[in-house]
Design a protein around this motif. Sequence first.
Motif, PDB file in Angstrom:
ATOM      1  N   MET A  19       0.825  -1.210   0.000  1.00 53.84           N
ATOM      2  CA  MET A  19       0.000   0.000   0.000  1.00 53.84           C
ATOM      3  C   MET A  19       0.857   1.258   0.000  1.00 53.84           C
ATOM      4  N   ILE A  20       1.921   1.249   0.797  1.00 52.68           N
ATOM      5  CA  ILE A  20       2.814   2.411   0.856  1.00 52.68           C
ATOM      6  C   ILE A  20       3.448   2.675  -0.501  1.00 52.68           C
ATOM      7  N   LEU A  21       3.973   1.625  -1.086  1.00 47.25           N
ATOM      8  CA  LEU A  21       4.656   1.783  -2.370  1.00 47.25           C
ATOM      9  C   LEU A  21       3.674   2.081  -3.498  1.00 47.25           C
ATOM     10  N   GLY A  22       2.543   1.397  -3.478  1.00 51.42           N
ATOM     11  CA  GLY A  22       1.551   1.590  -4.532  1.00 51.42           C
ATOM     12  C   GLY A  22       0.933   2.971  -4.549  1.00 51.42           C
ATOM     13  N   ALA A  23       1.023   3.688  -3.432  1.00 50.40           N
ATOM     14  CA  ALA A  23       0.452   5.039  -3.363  1.00 50.40           C
ATOM     15  C   ALA A  23       1.316   6.067  -4.077  1.00 50.40           C
ATOM     16  N   GLN A  24       2.548   5.693  -4.418  1.00 47.95           N
ATOM     17  CA  GLN A  24       3.436   6.625  -5.108  1.00 47.95           C
ATOM     18  C   GLN A  24       3.108   6.692  -6.597  1.00 47.95           C
ATOM     19  N   PRO A  25       3.088   7.887  -7.178  1.00 54.21           N
ATOM     20  CA  PRO A  25       2.683   8.034  -8.575  1.00 54.21           C
ATOM     21  C   PRO A  25       3.599   7.336  -9.580  1.00 54.21           C
ATOM     22  N   ASP A  26       4.858   7.111  -9.204  1.00 48.85           N
ATOM     23  CA  ASP A  26       5.791   6.483 -10.143  1.00 48.85           C
ATOM     24  C   ASP A  26       6.076   5.020  -9.811  1.00 48.85           C
ATOM     25  N   PHE A  27       5.338   4.443  -8.860  1.00 47.17           N
ATOM     26  CA  PHE A  27       5.514   3.045  -8.487  1.00 47.17           C
ATOM     27  C   PHE A  27       4.308   2.211  -8.929  1.00 47.17           C
ATOM     28  N   ASP A  28       4.585   1.012  -9.373  1.00 50.50           N
ATOM     29  CA  ASP A  28       3.525   0.065  -9.719  1.00 50.50           C
ATOM     30  C   ASP A  28       3.858  -1.277  -9.061  1.00 50.50           C
ATOM     31  N   VAL A  29       3.101  -1.637  -8.027  1.00 46.67           N
ATOM     32  CA  VAL A  29       3.314  -2.921  -7.352  1.00 46.67           C
ATOM     33  C   VAL A  29       2.653  -3.998  -8.213  1.00 46.67           C
ATOM     34  N   VAL A  30       3.473  -4.706  -8.976  1.00 42.45           N
ATOM     35  CA  VAL A  30       2.947  -5.651  -9.958  1.00 42.45           C
ATOM     36  C   VAL A  30       2.608  -7.004  -9.352  1.00 42.45           C
ATOM     37  N   GLY A  31       3.066  -7.273  -8.116  1.00 41.56           N
ATOM     38  CA  GLY A  31       2.757  -8.558  -7.503  1.00 41.56           C
ATOM     39  C   GLY A  31       3.220  -8.644  -6.070  1.00 41.56           C
ATOM     40  N   GLU A  32       2.678  -9.625  -5.356  1.00 42.29           N
ATOM     41  CA  GLU A  32       3.077  -9.920  -3.981  1.00 42.29           C
ATOM     42  C   GLU A  32       3.277 -11.426  -3.865  1.00 42.29           C
ATOM     43  N   ALA A  33       4.268 -11.824  -3.055  1.00 45.62           N
ATOM     44  CA  ALA A  33       4.561 -13.242  -2.864  1.00 45.62           C
ATOM     45  C   ALA A  33       4.717 -13.533  -1.382  1.00 45.62           C
ATOM     46  N   ALA A  34       4.314 -14.745  -0.977  1.00 44.22           N
ATOM     47  CA  ALA A  34       4.335 -15.123   0.433  1.00 44.22           C
ATOM     48  C   ALA A  34       5.526 -15.994   0.805  1.00 44.22           C
ATOM     49  N   ASP A  35       6.324 -16.426  -0.175  1.00 47.54           N
ATOM     50  CA  ASP A  35       7.514 -17.220   0.119  1.00 47.54           C
ATOM     51  C   ASP A  35       8.503 -17.100  -1.030  1.00 47.54           C
ATOM     52  N   GLY A  36       9.699 -17.652  -0.824  1.00 49.24           N
ATOM     53  CA  GLY A  36      10.749 -17.504  -1.811  1.00 49.24           C
ATOM     54  C   GLY A  36      10.461 -18.160  -3.144  1.00 49.24           C
ATOM     55  N   GLU A  37       9.848 -19.329  -3.121  1.00 49.02           N
ATOM     56  CA  GLU A  37       9.547 -20.022  -4.372  1.00 49.02           C
ATOM     57  C   GLU A  37       8.582 -19.212  -5.227  1.00 49.02           C
ATOM     58  N   GLN A  38       7.553 -18.703  -4.589  1.00 48.89           N
ATOM     59  CA  GLN A  38       6.593 -17.877  -5.308  1.00 48.89           C
ATOM     60  C   GLN A  38       7.249 -16.597  -5.807  1.00 48.89           C
ATOM     61  N   ALA A  39       8.158 -16.050  -5.021  1.00 51.04           N
ATOM     62  CA  ALA A  39       8.856 -14.828  -5.415  1.00 51.04           C
ATOM     63  C   ALA A  39       9.656 -15.029  -6.694  1.00 51.04           C
ATOM     64  N   VAL A  40      10.382 -16.125  -6.775  1.00 46.23           N
ATOM     65  CA  VAL A  40      11.196 -16.408  -7.963  1.00 46.23           C
ATOM     66  C   VAL A  40      10.303 -16.578  -9.185  1.00 46.23           C
ATOM     67  N   GLU A  41       9.204 -17.329  -9.022  1.00 46.01           N
ATOM     68  CA  GLU A  41       8.286 -17.574 -10.144  1.00 46.01           C
ATOM     69  C   GLU A  41       7.656 -16.273 -10.634  1.00 46.01           C
ATOM     70  N   LEU A  42       7.188 -15.441  -9.688  1.00 46.32           N
ATOM     71  CA  LEU A  42       6.543 -14.184 -10.069  1.00 46.32           C
ATOM     72  C   LEU A  42       7.540 -13.205 -10.680  1.00 46.32           C
ATOM     73  N   ALA A  43       8.740 -13.143 -10.121  1.00 47.50           N
ATOM     74  CA  ALA A  43       9.741 -12.214 -10.640  1.00 47.50           C
ATOM     75  C   ALA A  43      10.117 -12.558 -12.075  1.00 47.50           C
ATOM     76  N   ARG A  44      10.246 -13.827 -12.369  1.00 48.56           N
ATOM     77  CA  ARG A  44      10.591 -14.240 -13.735  1.00 48.56           C
ATOM     78  C   ARG A  44       9.461 -13.969 -14.712  1.00 48.56           C
ATOM     79  N   ARG A  45       8.226 -14.044 -14.209  1.00 48.57           N
ATOM     80  CA  ARG A  45       7.071 -13.825 -15.094  1.00 48.57           C
ATOM     81  C   ARG A  45       6.715 -12.355 -15.225  1.00 48.57           C
ATOM     82  N   LEU A  46       6.800 -11.608 -14.113  1.00 50.80           N
ATOM     83  CA  LEU A  46       6.342 -10.218 -14.112  1.00 50.80           C
ATOM     84  C   LEU A  46       7.458  -9.211 -14.410  1.00 50.80           C
ATOM     85  N   ARG A  47       8.699  -9.627 -14.280  1.00 51.42           N
ATOM     86  CA  ARG A  47       9.864  -8.789 -14.589  1.00 51.42           C
ATOM     87  C   ARG A  47       9.834  -7.429 -13.876  1.00 51.42           C
ATOM     88  N   PRO A  48       9.815  -7.418 -12.567  1.00 46.46           N
ATOM     89  CA  PRO A  48       9.841  -6.145 -11.828  1.00 46.46           C
ATOM     90  C   PRO A  48      11.227  -5.500 -11.917  1.00 46.46           C
TER      91      PRO A  48
END
Length: 220
Positions: A19-48
């Motif tokens: 919420m903090i980051l998403g409120a900034q006009p130049d930030f786009d929170v493209v995803g959230e992950a609850a563990d490391g495995e999900q983080a790796v999968e989402l990062a490779r797919r969403l390319r943050p």
Amino acid sequence: MIRLLVVNDQALVRSGFGMILGAQPDFDVVGEAADGEQAVELARRLRPDLVLMDVRMPRLDGIAATRALLAGAVGAAPKVVMLTTFDLDAYVYEALRAGASGFLLKDVSPAELVRAVHTVLDGEALLAPSIVRRMIDDFTSRPQPSTGTPERLRDLTDRELEVLVALSHGRSNAEIAAELFLSAATVKTHVARILTKLDVRDRVQAVIVAYETGLVRPQT
């Protein structure tokens, strides 16, 4: 827009940072992950552009996730900023070796969090003072390298070595410019050349090389 991925196993913490980051006009929170495995999968797919990664998580911790995400990555790899608490500072060196661009303490204020994202994406180091102290203590306890210019540093000019030493003392580009009587643009050019010659992705990795090769010795 700066694309961000927030990773934390605690839903309230994760959503709060989002919420903090998403409120900034130049930030786009493209995803959230609850563990490391999900983080790796989402990062490779969403390319943050940047991943805000917790250290301690189930299934795959933040350090292992960072290593999996950045190992062998070129060009498009995101920056990774680790979230830690004082009792987890012992993980600092291992996480930096894995490729993390810096650390934030979990009690960071909203303004500091936003500023930190910009700092890392601008190529600056991001380490809380208490974490820097712990990292220096860690290097102090290690066997010191032999004297002489290590092979890895031999392509650096004398001026680039001076800039690398200043980087290792936590100086910003502006501070290095004032210290070495250079323009900020010249310092930025020197930093870029140092990263290229050392084949590292950012300033934090360059500082690790400076300590490991003995160019910079911890001051106790």
